[in-house]
Scaffold this motif. Structure first.
Motif, mmCIF file in Angstrom:
data_model
loop_
_atom_site.group_PDB
_atom_site.id
_atom_site.type_symbol
_atom_site.label_atom_id
_atom_site.label_comp_id
_atom_site.label_asym_id
_atom_site.label_seq_id
_atom_site.Cartn_x
_atom_site.Cartn_y
_atom_site.Cartn_z
ATOM 1 N N UNK A 36 -27.460 -16.298 21.161
ATOM 2 C CA UNK A 36 -26.440 -16.987 21.970
ATOM 3 C C UNK A 36 -25.216 -17.413 21.169
ATOM 4 N N UNK A 37 -25.075 -16.953 19.955
ATOM 5 C CA UNK A 37 -23.938 -17.389 19.133
ATOM 6 C C UNK A 37 -22.631 -16.930 19.772
ATOM 7 N N UNK A 38 -21.595 -17.806 19.765
ATOM 8 C CA UNK A 38 -20.311 -17.449 20.396
ATOM 9 C C UNK A 38 -19.642 -16.214 19.784
ATOM 10 N N UNK A 62 -25.827 -22.045 23.292
ATOM 11 C CA UNK A 62 -25.888 -22.229 21.837
ATOM 12 C C UNK A 62 -25.880 -23.720 21.487
ATOM 13 N N UNK A 63 -25.045 -24.499 22.152
ATOM 14 C CA UNK A 63 -25.010 -25.949 21.909
ATOM 15 C C UNK A 63 -26.337 -26.601 22.277
ATOM 16 N N UNK A 64 -26.928 -26.203 23.415
ATOM 17 C CA UNK A 64 -28.225 -26.749 23.813
ATOM 18 C C UNK A 64 -29.297 -26.433 22.782
ATOM 19 N N UNK A 120 -20.938 -19.524 29.049
ATOM 20 C CA UNK A 120 -22.357 -19.859 29.187
ATOM 21 C C UNK A 120 -23.103 -19.693 27.868
ATOM 22 N N UNK A 121 -22.731 -18.678 27.102
ATOM 23 C CA UNK A 121 -23.389 -18.461 25.808
ATOM 24 C C UNK A 121 -23.085 -19.614 24.861
#
Length: 159
Positions: free
Chosen positions: A32-34, A46-48, A41-42
């Protein structure tokens, strides 16, 4: 913001070891890295994932997650029974009144003590000064004699 179980976010069980948590975090962070997926959403996923890993891996995470889980269970129970879970603030009126009373009382006490001190010592200082002038100690007599000699020498040198 609703409580989110960090173990569920990472997809590991509650008794997972540190290495298992780190491995799950690396896999999900890579996925999920930007930089890999530029969608919004990714970035949010990633933050979650990062928040969940930080919560589990930091010191005291067990007590933090246990407290959060207990809070969630209480909220669920309150909603099921129809009660509201509201945090109430403590009343600050009594402590502020107590502090005010202490300040006023302390100031009054200090003012009274200061007044008594002034009454006692202002009179004694004046009385003691008059007594010292009338009845000097031997050391004071010697000082007065030396001062008198100095004055005489000064007058003699001016002539």
């Amino acid at each position: 913001m609703a409580y989110e179980d960090p173990y569920a976010v990472l997809g590991v069980h509650k008794g997972a070891s540190r290495k298992e948590v780190q491995k799950a975090f690396r896999e999900l962070a890579f996925k999920h890295h930007p930089d890999k997926d530029p969608s919004l959403e990714a970035a949010q996923r990633f933050q979650r994932v990062s928040r969940a890993a930080t919560t589990i891996l930091k010191e005291g995470s067990l007590s933090t997650s246990a407290a959060a889980a207990a809070r969630q269970r209480w909220q669920d129970h309150s909603q099921a029974s129809g009660q509201q879970w509201v945090r109430s603030a403590r009343s600050t009126r009594l402590p502020s009144l107590f502090i005010s009373a202490c300040l006023v009382g302390g100031c009054a006490l200090f003012a009274g003590a200061l007044r008594v001190h002034q009454d006692m010592y202002s009179y004694n200082i004046a009385t003691n000064a008059d007594e010292r002038r009338e009845n000097p100690t031997p050391a004071q007599q010697r000082i007065n004699e030396l001062l008198q000699e100095k004055r005489e020498q000064k007058q003699f040198s001016q002539r």
